[in-house]
Scaffold this motif. Sequence first.
Motif, PDB file in Angstrom:
ATOM      1  N   GLY A  56      46.328  51.093  37.029  1.00 26.56           N
ATOM      2  CA  GLY A  56      46.686  50.200  37.176  1.00 26.56           C
ATOM      3  C   GLY A  56      47.780  49.685  38.426  1.00 26.56           C
ATOM      4  O   GLY A  56      47.971  50.207  37.884  1.00 26.56           O
ATOM      5  N   SER A  60      50.743  45.261  36.384  1.00 29.95           N
ATOM      6  CA  SER A  60      50.039  44.689  35.905  1.00 29.95           C
ATOM      7  C   SER A  60      49.578  44.456  34.603  1.00 29.95           C
ATOM      8  O   SER A  60      48.069  44.612  33.391  1.00 29.95           O
ATOM      9  CB  SER A  60      48.391  46.489  35.966  1.00 29.95           C
ATOM     10  N   LYS A  62      50.015  47.764  32.521  1.00 31.62           N
ATOM     11  CA  LYS A  62      50.408  48.805  31.283  1.00 31.62           C
ATOM     12  C   LYS A  62      51.317  49.486  30.715  1.00 31.62           C
ATOM     13  O   LYS A  62      50.747  49.945  29.759  1.00 31.62           O
ATOM     14  CB  LYS A  62      49.422  50.061  32.471  1.00 31.62           C
ATOM     15  N   LEU A 230      43.684  48.262  34.197  1.00 32.75           N
ATOM     16  CA  LEU A 230      44.061  46.292  33.877  1.00 32.75           C
ATOM     17  C   LEU A 230      44.259  46.411  35.547  1.00 32.75           C
ATOM     18  O   LEU A 230      45.146  46.978  35.775  1.00 32.75           O
ATOM     19  CB  LEU A 230      45.571  47.563  33.172  1.00 32.75           C
ATOM     20  N   ALA A 231      44.615  45.133  35.276  1.00 30.37           N
ATOM     21  CA  ALA A 231      44.885  44.097  35.904  1.00 30.37           C
ATOM     22  C   ALA A 231      45.237  42.809  35.777  1.00 30.37           C
ATOM     23  O   ALA A 231      44.307  42.263  34.890  1.00 30.37           O
ATOM     24  CB  ALA A 231      43.477  44.398  37.012  1.00 30.37           C
ATOM     25  N   ASP A 232      45.969  42.305  36.131  1.00 30.91           N
ATOM     26  CA  ASP A 232      46.690  40.985  35.780  1.00 30.91           C
ATOM     27  C   ASP A 232      46.697  40.778  34.351  1.00 30.91           C
ATOM     28  O   ASP A 232      46.518  40.142  33.304  1.00 30.91           O
ATOM     29  CB  ASP A 232      46.138  39.963  36.756  1.00 30.91           C
ATOM     30  N   GLU A 255      41.865  47.041  44.549  1.00 31.50           N
ATOM     31  CA  GLU A 255      42.574  46.062  46.175  1.00 31.50           C
ATOM     32  C   GLU A 255      42.366  45.331  47.191  1.00 31.50           C
ATOM     33  O   GLU A 255      42.733  44.012  47.047  1.00 31.50           O
ATOM     34  CB  GLU A 255      43.711  47.919  45.842  1.00 31.50           C
TER      35      GLU A 255
END
Lengths: 256, 847
Positions: A56, A60, A62, A230-232, A255
């Motif tokens: 991520g 993010s 991680k 993972l993101a945010d 992205e």
Amino acid sequence: MTQTVHDQPSATQPSGAIAARAIGAVKVYGEGAATVRALDGVSLQFPEGEFTAIMGPSGSGKSTLLHCLAGLDELTEGRTFIGEVDLTTLKDKELTLLRREKIGFIFQAFNLIPTLNANENITLPQAIAGTKPDSEWYEQVIETLGLADRLRHRPSELSGGQQQRVAAARALVARPEIVFADEPSGNLDSKSGSELLGFMRMAVTDLKQTIVMVTHNPLDAAYADRVVFLADGRAVDEMHGPTAERVLDHLKKMEG
Amino acid sequence: MFKAAFKGLSGHKGRLIRTALSIVAGVAFVAGTFILTDTLRSSFDDLFGILNEGIDAQVRTEAPFTSEQGFTSGRDPVTAELLAEIQALPEVAAAEGSVYGWAVIVDKDGDAIQPQAPTLGFSYGEAEELNIADLRTGRAPQTLEEITMDAGTATDNGFVVGDLVTVITETGTEQFTLVGTFGFDEVDNLLGSTNVAWVTATAQRVMKVDGFVEINVAAADGVDADALLAAIDRILPSNVEAIGQDALVQEQTDLTDSAINIFNTALLVFAAVSLFVGAFTIANTFSIIVAQRTREMALYRAVGATGGQVQRMVLMETLIIAVIASAIGVAAGALVAMGLKGAFAALGLELPAAGLVFKPRTVIVAMTVGIVVTTLAAISPAITASRVPPVAAMRDVSRDGEKVSLRRLLSGGSVVLIGLALLINGLYFDPPFELAFVGAGALAFFLGVALLSPLIAGRMARIIGFPARRMFGMTGKLARENAGRRPVRTAATAGALMIGIGLVSFFMIFNESLKVSFLGAIDNALSADVVVGGTTDPPVPISPQLAVDLESLPEVALATGVRGGEVRIDGTTRAVNGVDPTRIMSVTNVEFTSGGIDRLADQGTMIVRADRAEEKGWAVGDIVSVEFTRTGAQAIEVVGIYEGEEAFVGNYNLGYATFDANFTGTADGVVFADFAEGITPEQGMAALEPLVAAYPNVDFQSQADYKVSFEESLDQALLFLTVMLVLALLIALMGITNTLALSVFERTREIGLLRAVGMTRRQIRRMIRYEALIVAVFGAVMGVGIGLFFGFLVVQASAGIGIDQFAVPLGQVVVVFFVAGLAGILAATTPARKAAKMNVLDAIAYE
């Protein structure tokens, strides 16, 4: 919004048992206006004998996820388990003992105690516990990682790649239920990095070790059985049997 | 750069506070010493002002020198006829003869009141102008059987007007009726002394003074001091002198000044030790801070600061701390002085002056010392800082593997040799300023050893840590490795502790050697079964009647008193004994190498210890000149030369005949007795009981008891010295805390890693404590080693004063190690807690 990528079957068959899991994991840093939700309700499972990579973008969550899974950090909400043990119910001492007995670590750098030689570093968790490692298993790990002739050397006398292999050996010799690796090749040149990842792959394939690794390198992620994106602070995607190209593509897509 | 220096400071508060504390403590000690001794001086000035109030002139017989010993003036009395002549002078308003000497009061439980201060008796003045005593209750004595007492002593012991008071004097024990109490100006008591006063006739009788010790004179109105002295001088006989008030006060002040100066020097020596140890701590802390800030220094260099600027920045930081800490130290010095003054008051030494004397000199000296010592200590770290290359900003600072440089080896080696040379010169070759040589030598030796100690620090840490490794597994092993990994730092930390421990163990060894030597000497020199008095300094005056009473007991075969006095021989003040030639040989062991004791009974004879006789080139039959305070220079014949233990048989012995002819007052300093044939010590001591009751001011001790009390007095001295060094040890401990705190900070990642792979908080704490233990024991090993070495050197050099046995108190040395180790563990408390509390994530996080 979770969407699973199913275009290729898993390279290995998990035995079914779960080595670690997170349920609704939330981690909030700071207070008031400065609040950052590093983890925003992550639920994930890590089956035994599987090599999972967590990827991520920066921020993010991680690394936070890895730390919380490993009992190095505390969740704000939700729960994490190692095997059937709920980490959120444990006190510091119990957590420490759990780390000592059930978890192995490979960090990006500063993995070794400079005053101890390679052998002492490898057996450090056992020495701290006052026990001895299983000598047959120890020989096998040392053999696999090619460290036999480096055991009497101190960290300052080892190359970066050798140092990380010593760290990997330490993580494996204890026969932990799970190994957490945080950017293990981050400080290595690409040759040493791929060597290390090769060893980690071998540990999963041949030694049936469970590994969870945080990385931002698609080449590293390709060694894993599964990649979690993972993101945010949320787990947004999963990819089984990744290749470097597909991981890279996916990251670009995220992205964009 | 000033701004940068200030910023640099505020970034490291905890360790700076500890560093500053070590300066504060040392400076406070210096300032406190000055304040206290200045206060004492001014107290004595006030006291002499009170005591000489109204006395415009004093008339007394001449003395060639003033003895610093005893209770009497050592002068012949002046006559009543002279008093009458002086009273008749028109320039004189009042003149009065004064008599004084020792007098011990017996309290209501029958015990003699014997404070660590004079026990005085004197004639109560009748002339209003001259009377120093101010009545508090009752009235002045009027009959021979009446007595008055200072109000302080009366209150402390529950005496009220009308009580019968028992007093021991030269003439024995007598009872008097208390008719009044007095004070002196504002105070009820003088420095803890006990004071009684009678009418002049009684004072003359009990002090055995025929006439007056002094005549005090008050001038008539309008007569100035010079005119008064001139008028008196015209009528004085040849051997009598008159001095004015100023000269009188000066004379008394000079006497106390020399005592205060000794006290001052002693306290300052301890202050110097504290500062020396403090300098170690400061130097060490600064070098670690500089090492930690290498990147920061390099960054300054990289953006264009010169090496000199960086160096000045570090020195500037030091200076800021030094000034602030020294200022606090001076203020704290007032507290130290007040504490000491309070302690004196608690011991019964009431000082007449109330306020502390705070002279500008105190502030200047203490501040200067604090600033100079701190700055000196920071020079080496500052130079290191200036040598940091700009490129160091770019690379990771290598933390381990510091090498002991050749320069350090050479400088350390030469400093040790210089120290050794100074020490040996001071101890063995009797140069002028002998003590300065010994002090500077010891200082240089400590410094040199500290410079060299990194050579062995790594190895020693491993040796000392070996048991820890065996007993405590990985925590022990890590502690051992950590203690050994920075030999320069470990050595510097241990070095601070080494100094205090070195001095303490030196005192212990010297004390033990002294004890063993002197106990041996007692066995050699003293065959007496009983020793009366003799352990206090100055000795209690013992009435000569006691020896007579003792000998009259059937259980006692023989008893004899030894009197003490001071004379001048070749211009130097020497102690002499007065002995009974017919009895002394029965209680002491001396061997005559020529002549003998027989002619000592003759007037004008003396026997001399062989060493002294040899030094002076005297032989039996020589007539030598001896100066007495009372009688001046006398020709004395040497009639015997003997060998024996100096501490017990002295260097110069006169017979009673010669002694009593040349000294005033005949108090014995110590009385020896032998039991009769067939009497066991127990029976004998039991037989003495009536005398014990009759002479409550002296101790009757069997030879065995005498040895015990001798040992006790030595141990007390040792305890005092040790207590004075506790401050130095505390400062050294702050140094250990500092170093550990910094090491813990440096090893944040390591500790985080250990925590991550399963080391519990408790194990982390233990690891830090073991490390401190190893460093402390290393300091103790070096300290005890140096203590042994110094002890050996000093004992070898002290054969001349009767210390001929080198003895090591093993038990005490073991205690030193225990205390050092315990102190080390204690010093580790804060760093250990910090290490254990360290957040694992912070520790392993990387940007």
